[in-house]
Design a protein around this motif. Structure first.
Motif, PDB file in Angstrom:
ATOM      1  N   GLN A  36      12.834  11.855 -19.253  1.00 50.12           N
ATOM      2  CA  GLN A  36      11.643  12.665 -19.079  1.00 50.12           C
ATOM      3  C   GLN A  36      11.266  13.408 -20.353  1.00 50.12           C
ATOM      4  O   GLN A  36      10.080  13.578 -20.651  1.00 50.12           O
ATOM      5  CB  GLN A  36      11.813  13.635 -17.897  1.00 50.12           C
ATOM      6  N   SER A  37      12.243  13.853 -21.157  1.00 53.25           N
ATOM      7  CA  SER A  37      11.904  14.572 -22.389  1.00 53.25           C
ATOM      8  C   SER A  37      11.323  13.620 -23.431  1.00 53.25           C
ATOM      9  O   SER A  37      10.355  13.948 -24.125  1.00 53.25           O
ATOM     10  CB  SER A  37      13.131  15.302 -22.938  1.00 53.25           C
ATOM     11  N   TYR A  38      11.886  12.421 -23.524  1.00 53.12           N
ATOM     12  CA  TYR A  38      11.353  11.423 -24.449  1.00 53.12           C
ATOM     13  C   TYR A  38       9.946  11.011 -24.054  1.00 53.12           C
ATOM     14  O   TYR A  38       9.047  10.916 -24.911  1.00 53.12           O
ATOM     15  CB  TYR A  38      12.265  10.196 -24.479  1.00 53.12           C
ATOM     16  N   LEU A  50       1.528  10.663 -17.183  1.00 48.78           N
ATOM     17  CA  LEU A  50       1.350  11.677 -18.216  1.00 48.78           C
ATOM     18  C   LEU A  50       0.134  11.373 -19.086  1.00 48.78           C
ATOM     19  O   LEU A  50      -0.636  12.278 -19.439  1.00 48.78           O
ATOM     20  CB  LEU A  50       2.609  11.780 -19.080  1.00 48.78           C
ATOM     21  N   LYS A  51      -0.070  10.119 -19.444  1.00 52.17           N
ATOM     22  CA  LYS A  51      -1.242   9.752 -20.264  1.00 52.17           C
ATOM     23  C   LYS A  51      -2.543  10.132 -19.574  1.00 52.17           C
ATOM     24  O   LYS A  51      -3.491  10.584 -20.223  1.00 52.17           O
ATOM     25  CB  LYS A  51      -1.228   8.246 -20.531  1.00 52.17           C
ATOM     26  N   SER A  52      -2.583   9.979 -18.270  1.00 52.22           N
ATOM     27  CA  SER A  52      -3.817  10.228 -17.515  1.00 52.22           C
ATOM     28  C   SER A  52      -4.018  11.694 -17.162  1.00 52.22           C
ATOM     29  O   SER A  52      -5.149  12.118 -16.895  1.00 52.22           O
ATOM     30  CB  SER A  52      -3.812   9.404 -16.220  1.00 52.22           C
ATOM     31  N   ASN A  53      -2.947  12.496 -17.166  1.00 53.14           N
ATOM     32  CA  ASN A  53      -3.039  13.837 -16.601  1.00 53.14           C
ATOM     33  C   ASN A  53      -2.661  14.981 -17.523  1.00 53.14           C
ATOM     34  O   ASN A  53      -3.047  16.125 -17.263  1.00 53.14           O
ATOM     35  CB  ASN A  53      -2.147  13.918 -15.354  1.00 53.14           C
ATOM     36  N   ILE A  54      -1.922  14.721 -18.568  1.00 55.29           N
ATOM     37  CA  ILE A  54      -1.288  15.821 -19.294  1.00 55.29           C
ATOM     38  C   ILE A  54      -2.293  16.761 -19.960  1.00 55.29           C
ATOM     39  O   ILE A  54      -2.039  17.959 -20.127  1.00 55.29           O
ATOM     40  CB  ILE A  54      -0.260  15.269 -20.312  1.00 55.29           C
ATOM     41  N   LEU A  55      -3.465  16.242 -20.317  1.00 54.33           N
ATOM     42  CA  LEU A  55      -4.457  17.085 -20.972  1.00 54.33           C
ATOM     43  C   LEU A  55      -5.174  18.022 -19.998  1.00 54.33           C
ATOM     44  O   LEU A  55      -5.962  18.869 -20.420  1.00 54.33           O
ATOM     45  CB  LEU A  55      -5.481  16.220 -21.725  1.00 54.33           C
ATOM     46  N   ARG A  56      -4.874  17.915 -18.702  1.00 54.61           N
ATOM     47  CA  ARG A  56      -5.443  18.850 -17.725  1.00 54.61           C
ATOM     48  C   ARG A  56      -4.795  20.234 -17.815  1.00 54.61           C
ATOM     49  O   ARG A  56      -5.309  21.209 -17.256  1.00 54.61           O
ATOM     50  CB  ARG A  56      -5.225  18.329 -16.297  1.00 54.61           C
ATOM     51  N   PHE A  57      -3.665  20.313 -18.505  1.00 54.93           N
ATOM     52  CA  PHE A  57      -2.842  21.516 -18.457  1.00 54.93           C
ATOM     53  C   PHE A  57      -2.958  22.332 -19.737  1.00 54.93           C
ATOM     54  O   PHE A  57      -3.164  21.795 -20.828  1.00 54.93           O
ATOM     55  CB  PHE A  57      -1.394  21.125 -18.198  1.00 54.93           C
ATOM     56  N   ASP A  58      -2.812  23.645 -19.562  1.00 54.73           N
ATOM     57  CA  ASP A  58      -2.801  24.556 -20.710  1.00 54.73           C
ATOM     58  C   ASP A  58      -1.428  24.606 -21.361  1.00 54.73           C
ATOM     59  O   ASP A  58      -1.315  24.820 -22.575  1.00 54.73           O
ATOM     60  CB  ASP A  58      -3.189  25.968 -20.257  1.00 54.73           C
ATOM     61  N   VAL A  59      -0.395  24.453 -20.545  1.00 59.43           N
ATOM     62  CA  VAL A  59       0.985  24.519 -21.026  1.00 59.43           C
ATOM     63  C   VAL A  59       1.770  23.384 -20.383  1.00 59.43           C
ATOM     64  O   VAL A  59       1.621  23.114 -19.189  1.00 59.43           O
ATOM     65  CB  VAL A  59       1.661  25.863 -20.669  1.00 59.43           C
ATOM     66  N   VAL A  60       2.592  22.715 -21.187  1.00 59.53           N
ATOM     67  CA  VAL A  60       3.514  21.701 -20.679  1.00 59.53           C
ATOM     68  C   VAL A  60       4.928  22.165 -20.997  1.00 59.53           C
ATOM     69  O   VAL A  60       5.251  22.420 -22.164  1.00 59.53           O
ATOM     70  CB  VAL A  60       3.252  20.318 -21.307  1.00 59.53           C
ATOM     71  N   MET A  61       5.764  22.300 -19.965  1.00 56.99           N
ATOM     72  CA  MET A  61       7.147  22.715 -20.160  1.00 56.99           C
ATOM     73  C   MET A  61       8.070  21.539 -19.859  1.00 56.99           C
ATOM     74  O   MET A  61       8.095  21.033 -18.734  1.00 56.99           O
ATOM     75  CB  MET A  61       7.519  23.902 -19.271  1.00 56.99           C
ATOM     76  N   ILE A  62       8.822  21.103 -20.853  1.00 54.00           N
ATOM     77  CA  ILE A  62       9.809  20.038 -20.693  1.00 54.00           C
ATOM     78  C   ILE A  62      11.127  20.695 -20.298  1.00 54.00           C
ATOM     79  O   ILE A  62      11.706  21.464 -21.059  1.00 54.00           O
ATOM     80  CB  ILE A  62       9.975  19.234 -21.986  1.00 54.00           C
ATOM     81  N   ASN A  63      11.594  20.409 -19.079  1.00 54.21           N
ATOM     82  CA  ASN A  63      12.811  21.025 -18.555  1.00 54.21           C
ATOM     83  C   ASN A  63      13.993  20.074 -18.726  1.00 54.21           C
ATOM     84  O   ASN A  63      14.053  19.030 -18.080  1.00 54.21           O
ATOM     85  CB  ASN A  63      12.636  21.353 -17.066  1.00 54.21           C
ATOM     86  N   GLY A  64      14.936  20.444 -19.593  1.00 52.23           N
ATOM     87  CA  GLY A  64      16.125  19.629 -19.790  1.00 52.23           C
ATOM     88  C   GLY A  64      15.956  18.592 -20.888  1.00 52.23           C
ATOM     89  O   GLY A  64      14.837  18.201 -21.247  1.00 52.23           O
TER      90      GLY A  64
END
Length: 401
Positions: free
Chosen positions: A94-96, A75-89
């Motif tokens: 995974q949510s933390y 997530l640290k390396s990739n999350i900024l590639r996305f316009d939207v991040v959806m946390i499921n559940g």
């Protein structure tokens, strides 16, 4: 638009959340949404590699919290590639992990473009789980976890996504502080089933040979106390005796769990009722053609759950043009009632008995009318295109739905 789903598992056994991601893919692609999934499945899981979107399997997860150190690093390396991040559940690692990474990166990238963060609880904020008997220790654990972690995940997000109005309203009752920035009722889409053909009926009838073309009601879900199966069967037995089998449809109880103590107890309810036992069928879990054959062949679908966040099987029945007889603890009951897609009852023996009797009393023309309303309910409210449009509106920060 690039969207990242963060979810514990994409296993088909994970149920609705994983299936929902898969079901909406084509509709999302049509709107220009390119999706990837980060999960903590083992990379060599047999069900991976079969989807049209990228799945980053960062497990295997360890322990009941589903911890995986690989998730945070990815997530640290990739999350900024996305316009939207959806946390499921909620309630698992995974949510933390997603919240922790996003909070840190938001500070480091102050003033720069940042993903829109949305959380989809999938019913995990329902007060039922805090109030149900037998869950006192789990309720205390959840309350502590909420105070320490999950309240931050929920309240720091840009919005929460709910599958129906009832889920949205119930989530406000469960924990404090509960201060989501926005709440969206996005609904949930179910793919249109394959058209009926005789092979579907053949596959199902091979598992229930004693039906012999008789009318039947269908319960298709996990055989579990939460689903109200015991209430359904007791109501059916009582009504069967009172009507002396006059106009009484048969009953199919399909789904996994027959080998559990509860499932065994359910089947034993019929041991002293030989005349009724021959009208009740337990084919086990149904999949593929047999499952759709069961839906298409039934008069109506029955699910008297004590708690059901959405009820995919309910909507699958509607999509087959079958009215649904459900309790008012199935969260889409308001939509069903308002659109005339079925009958609603309390999750009690008397409530279930009343709607069974009401259904049986309808004449053929009235049942056809109910079936037409059921199909219309699906087409108006629960198609994948409808759900995808609602999701997209939430992604681009329109006003709450």
């Amino acid at each position: 638009m690039n969207l990242l789903h963060v979810i514990t598992s994409m296993s088909p056994e994970n149920g609705g959340p994983a299936q929902g991601i898969r079901t909406l893919n084509n509709a999302m692609l049509g709107m220009g949404v390119i999706r990837e999934v980060a999960c903590v499945d083992a990379p060599d899981s047999a069900y991976l590699g079969k989807d049209e979107f990228k799945i980053h399997a960062l497990g295997p997860a360890k322990g009941p919290w589903c911890y995986s150190p690989e998730l945070i690093d990815w997530l640290k390396s990739n999350i900024l590639r996305f316009d939207v991040v959806m946390i499921n559940g909620l309630w698992l690692y995974q949510s933390y992990a997603a919240w922790k990474v996003l909070k840190k990166l938001k500070k480091e990238t102050a003033g720069k473009p940042f993903p829109r963060i949305l959380v989809m609880p999938h019913g995990m904020l329902d007060p039922y789980f805090q109030r149900a008997s037998g869950r006192k220790l789990k309720a205390i654990r959840n309350w502590l976890y909420w105070k320490l972690i999950e309240s931050k995940v929920v309240n720091d997000a840009d919005g929460l996504l709910f599958t129906c109005e009832t889920e949205l309203l119930l989530a406000r009752e469960t924990f404090k502080p509960y201060r989501p920035k926005k709440e969206y009722n996005v609904g949930y889409g179910v793919a249109t089933p394959q058209p009926y053909n005789d092979n579907l009926s053949l596959a199902f009838n091979q598992l229930c040979p004693g039906l012999n073309g008789s009318p039947y009601l269908l319960f298709l879900s996990r055989v579990h106390q939460k689903k109200g199966v015991d209430l359904l069967l007791n109501a059916y037995i009582s009504l069967h005796k009172r009507l002396a089998n006059k106009n009484m449809p048969k009953l199919v109880i399909a789904g996994p769990g027959l080998d559990t103590p509860f499932g065994i107890m359910i089947q034993q309810l019929l041991e002293n009722e030989p005349e009724i036992k021959k009208d009740v069928f337990f084919p086990g879990m149904l999949t593929g053609d047999a499952k759709w054959g069961a839906f298409y062949g039934c008069e109506a679908f029955v699910l008297p759950s004590h708690q059901e966040n959405f009820g995919i099987a309910v909507v699958e029945a509607l999509a087959c043009g079958k009215p649904v007889l459900i309790s008012n603890q199935v969260n889409i009951w308001r939509e069903i009632m308002d659109s005339g897609g079925g009958l609603i009852c309390d999750d009690t023996i008397s409530g279930i008995k009343n709607i069974l009797e009401k259904w049986i009393s309808l004449d053929a023309a009235e049942k056809v009318k109910e079936s037409n309303c059921a199909l219309n309910t699906y087409q108006q409210l629960f198609t994948t295109s409808k759900a995808a449009s609602n999701f997209f509106n939430a992604f681009i920060n329109h006003n709450p739905i």
